[in-house]
Write a protein that holds these residues in place. Structure first.
Motif, mmCIF file in Angstrom:
data_model
loop_
_atom_site.group_PDB
_atom_site.id
_atom_site.type_symbol
_atom_site.label_atom_id
_atom_site.label_comp_id
_atom_site.label_asym_id
_atom_site.label_seq_id
_atom_site.Cartn_x
_atom_site.Cartn_y
_atom_site.Cartn_z
ATOM 1 N N HIS A 140 23.962 53.193 65.498
ATOM 2 C CA HIS A 140 23.323 53.147 66.820
ATOM 3 C C HIS A 140 22.555 54.432 67.116
ATOM 4 C CE1 HIS A 140 25.406 49.447 68.345
ATOM 5 N NE2 HIS A 140 26.238 49.769 67.368
ATOM 6 N N ASN A 141 22.949 55.533 66.521
ATOM 7 C CA ASN A 141 22.278 56.807 66.810
ATOM 8 C C ASN A 141 20.930 56.920 66.119
ATOM 9 O OD1 ASN A 141 24.486 57.439 68.308
ATOM 10 N ND2 ASN A 141 25.289 59.022 66.961
ATOM 11 N N THR A 142 20.836 56.386 64.898
ATOM 12 C CA THR A 142 19.583 56.485 64.149
ATOM 13 C C THR A 142 18.796 55.176 64.141
ATOM 14 O OG1 THR A 142 20.676 55.890 62.076
ATOM 15 C CG2 THR A 142 20.581 58.242 62.646
ATOM 16 N N ASP A 143 19.392 54.111 64.714
ATOM 17 C CA ASP A 143 18.769 52.787 64.748
ATOM 18 C C ASP A 143 18.501 52.264 63.330
ATOM 19 O OD1 ASP A 143 17.829 50.516 66.058
ATOM 20 O OD2 ASP A 143 15.762 51.231 66.086
ATOM 21 N N ASP A 144 19.441 52.521 62.413
ATOM 22 C CA ASP A 144 19.306 52.108 61.017
ATOM 23 C C ASP A 144 20.301 51.000 60.678
ATOM 24 O OD1 ASP A 144 17.244 53.771 60.084
ATOM 25 O OD2 ASP A 144 18.628 55.457 59.865
ATOM 26 N N TRP A 145 19.806 49.965 59.992
ATOM 27 C CA TRP A 145 20.651 48.917 59.427
ATOM 28 C C TRP A 145 20.832 49.150 57.931
ATOM 29 C CZ3 TRP A 145 23.507 45.071 61.508
ATOM 30 C CH2 TRP A 145 23.231 44.658 62.815
ATOM 31 N N THR A 146 22.024 48.832 57.421
ATOM 32 C CA THR A 146 22.271 48.705 55.984
ATOM 33 C C THR A 146 22.787 47.291 55.758
ATOM 34 O OG1 THR A 146 22.820 51.054 55.769
ATOM 35 C CG2 THR A 146 23.520 49.577 53.984
ATOM 36 N N ILE A 147 21.993 46.455 55.061
ATOM 37 C CA ILE A 147 22.311 45.034 54.921
ATOM 38 C C ILE A 147 22.272 44.635 53.446
ATOM 39 C CG2 ILE A 147 21.706 42.674 55.578
ATOM 40 C CD1 ILE A 147 20.324 43.787 58.047
ATOM 41 N N PRO A 148 23.432 44.393 52.835
ATOM 42 C CA PRO A 148 23.448 43.904 51.454
ATOM 43 C C PRO A 148 23.657 42.391 51.400
ATOM 44 C CG PRO A 148 25.609 44.698 52.028
ATOM 45 C CD PRO A 148 24.757 44.805 53.285
ATOM 46 N N LEU A 149 23.164 41.775 50.335
ATOM 47 C CA LEU A 149 23.533 40.409 49.977
ATOM 48 C C LEU A 149 24.534 40.518 48.836
ATOM 49 C CD1 LEU A 149 20.039 38.654 50.007
ATOM 50 C CD2 LEU A 149 21.741 38.764 51.862
ATOM 51 N N ASN A 150 25.735 39.977 49.042
ATOM 52 C CA ASN A 150 26.837 40.190 48.109
ATOM 53 C C ASN A 150 27.271 38.885 47.451
ATOM 54 O OD1 ASN A 150 30.058 39.895 47.984
ATOM 55 N ND2 ASN A 150 29.512 41.956 47.327
ATOM 56 N N ALA A 151 27.584 38.952 46.153
ATOM 57 C CA ALA A 151 28.156 37.817 45.432
ATOM 58 C C ALA A 151 29.100 38.351 44.373
ATOM 59 C CB ALA A 151 27.064 36.965 44.787
ATOM 60 N N GLY A 152 30.221 37.636 44.159
ATOM 61 C CA GLY A 152 31.197 38.082 43.178
ATOM 62 C C GLY A 152 31.873 36.919 42.484
ATOM 63 N N VAL A 153 32.326 37.156 41.267
ATOM 64 C CA VAL A 153 33.082 36.175 40.487
ATOM 65 C C VAL A 153 34.386 36.832 40.062
ATOM 66 C CG1 VAL A 153 33.127 34.706 38.442
ATOM 67 C CG2 VAL A 153 30.963 35.100 39.637
ATOM 68 N N PHE A 154 35.520 36.131 40.300
ATOM 69 C CA PHE A 154 36.820 36.715 40.035
ATOM 70 C C PHE A 154 37.730 35.713 39.324
ATOM 71 C CE2 PHE A 154 35.025 38.896 43.626
ATOM 72 C CZ PHE A 154 35.317 40.233 43.385
ATOM 73 N N LYS A 155 38.690 36.258 38.590
ATOM 74 C CA LYS A 155 39.664 35.458 37.867
ATOM 75 C C LYS A 155 41.030 36.130 38.000
ATOM 76 C CE LYS A 155 41.337 32.707 34.464
ATOM 77 N NZ LYS A 155 41.596 31.278 34.623
ATOM 78 N N THR A 156 42.026 35.382 38.480
ATOM 79 C CA THR A 156 43.389 35.894 38.577
ATOM 80 C C THR A 156 44.159 35.496 37.329
ATOM 81 O OG1 THR A 156 43.367 35.775 41.006
ATOM 82 C CG2 THR A 156 45.514 35.882 39.934
ATOM 83 N N VAL A 157 44.777 36.488 36.682
ATOM 84 C CA VAL A 157 45.510 36.263 35.438
ATOM 85 C C VAL A 157 46.867 36.942 35.540
ATOM 86 C CG1 VAL A 157 43.391 36.095 34.071
ATOM 87 C CG2 VAL A 157 44.518 38.311 34.334
ATOM 88 N N MET A 158 47.749 36.627 34.600
ATOM 89 C CA MET A 158 49.047 37.289 34.506
ATOM 90 C C MET A 158 49.004 38.294 33.365
ATOM 91 S SD MET A 158 50.800 35.924 36.947
ATOM 92 C CE MET A 158 52.464 36.474 36.549
ATOM 93 N N ILE A 159 49.354 39.549 33.666
ATOM 94 C CA ILE A 159 49.406 40.605 32.658
ATOM 95 C C ILE A 159 50.782 41.264 32.740
ATOM 96 C CG2 ILE A 159 48.417 42.767 31.825
ATOM 97 C CD1 ILE A 159 45.758 41.958 33.037
ATOM 98 N N GLY A 160 51.602 41.055 31.711
ATOM 99 C CA GLY A 160 52.950 41.630 31.718
ATOM 100 C C GLY A 160 53.796 41.153 32.870
ATOM 101 N N GLY A 161 53.584 39.912 33.297
ATOM 102 C CA GLY A 161 54.354 39.355 34.394
ATOM 103 C C GLY A 161 53.827 39.715 35.770
ATOM 104 N N ILE A 162 52.755 40.485 35.842
ATOM 105 C CA ILE A 162 52.179 40.891 37.127
ATOM 106 C C ILE A 162 50.826 40.210 37.307
ATOM 107 C CG2 ILE A 162 51.247 42.833 38.454
ATOM 108 C CD1 ILE A 162 53.282 44.624 37.118
ATOM 109 N N PRO A 163 50.614 39.508 38.433
ATOM 110 C CA PRO A 163 49.296 38.914 38.686
ATOM 111 C C PRO A 163 48.244 40.001 38.898
ATOM 112 C CG PRO A 163 50.984 37.964 40.127
ATOM 113 C CD PRO A 163 51.580 39.182 39.499
ATOM 114 N N VAL A 164 47.091 39.805 38.286
ATOM 115 C CA VAL A 164 45.987 40.758 38.410
ATOM 116 C C VAL A 164 44.699 39.973 38.656
ATOM 117 C CG1 VAL A 164 44.679 42.603 37.313
ATOM 118 C CG2 VAL A 164 47.119 42.358 36.826
#
Length: 288
Positions: A224-248
């Motif tokens: 609001h002080n500088t009247d500046d916007w920062t606007i990204p377009l975001n996309a992500g791909v993720f996969k949950t797996v088990m490693i040593g019994g711990i979900p990652v």
């Protein structure tokens, strides 16, 4: 600085014991759904390895880049005896610690660029009171802030910030949709001008099965002080797996910035993320 980094690593290891108790034999699909819950259905530690390219009106701005690592413990607390079969209440703490490796800095006296020495940036955090309903509806309300803890003058804004935060959303079996709205007021400091920043964060996740998720979580900022916007377009791909019994949760995100401060700001950013499900070592500290 070294002691703080060692403390962060030690915290991650403290969260390892009993991590599997959180999931209780859940399928990978169910763990993936919980990891996309904005109300932190599971405690975890998120590591983001981020690379930035920049642009701007300053001379040489388009030639600048940087790399950092964000470390963020996600720590839910369940101290409330008034939770019911229909709704669960909790408190959530999420501090974010960022290690900067080559942050570009501009010297106005020489009109030249330099790279800040390796160090830690200011710590951002949020602390919310949250409710999750059996229907999938979720809300949270609390505070977000910034601590001017950067380890050198090039890596800190030198300002304290605090303000309200609100989250509304729905967590379904295959689709999560939510929105975060936050504002930070400047409450003092020793460097630069005061800050007054609004954050808007629409959140979307589609889970097709097999532990996969397709995500979009753009973080829009308005100064609001500088009247500046920062606007990204975001996309992500993720996969949950088990490693040593711990979900990652493993994955990658890409941000393309359609708007940034004219003088200097990010053009695009890519990150590789690792989020192991780890028990919150402080969960028993808060009981009411």
């Amino acid at each position: 600085m070294g002691k703080l980094l060692l403390s962060a690593v030690a915290l991650a290891f403290l969260m390892v014991p009993a991590a599997a108790q959180q999931t209780g034999g859940d399928s990978v699909e169910e763990v993936a759904r919980k990891l996309n819950d904005p109300n932190a259905a599971l405690s975890a530690v998120q590591f983001k390895f981020r690379y930035f390219e920049y642009e701007g009106d300053l001379p040489g701005a388009n030639d600048q880049n940087s790399f950092d690592i964000e470390f963020q413990p996600i720590m839910p607390f369940d101290p409330f005896s008034f939770s019911t079969d229909e709704v669960t209440y909790k408190m959530i703490l999420r501090p974010a610690i960022i290690a900067k490796f080559n942050q570009p800095t501009f010297d106005a006296s020489t009109l030249d660029w330099d790279n800040a020495d390796f160090g830690l940036a200011d710590i951002a955090f949020d602390f919310d009171f949250a409710a999750s309903y059996k229907t999938g509806f979720v809300w949270a309300f609390g505070a977000n802030g910034t601590l001017p803890s950067g380890t050198n003058s090039d890596l800190t804004a030198g300002r304290w910030g605090i303000g309200p935060e609100l989250v509304l959303g729905h967590v379904g079996k295959s689709v999560t949709i939510a929105s975060l709205l936050a504002h930070q007021f400047d409450v003092g400091g020793w460097k630069g001008e005061s800050t007054d920043i609004t954050q808007i964060n629409p959140i979307f996740a589609y889970l097709p099965g097999g532990g996969w998720s397709l995500n979009s979580s753009s973080v829009l900022l308005y100064n609001h002080n500088t009247d500046d916007w920062t606007i990204p377009l975001n996309a992500g791909v993720f996969k949950t797996v088990m490693i040593g019994g711990i979900p990652v949760k493993l994955g990658a995100e890409f941000n393309y910035f359609v708007k940034q401060p004219d003088a200097f700001g990010p053009d695009w950013q890519v990150s590789f993320n690792i989020t192991p499900v780890l028990a919150n070592p402080f969960a028993s500290w808060i009981t009411w």
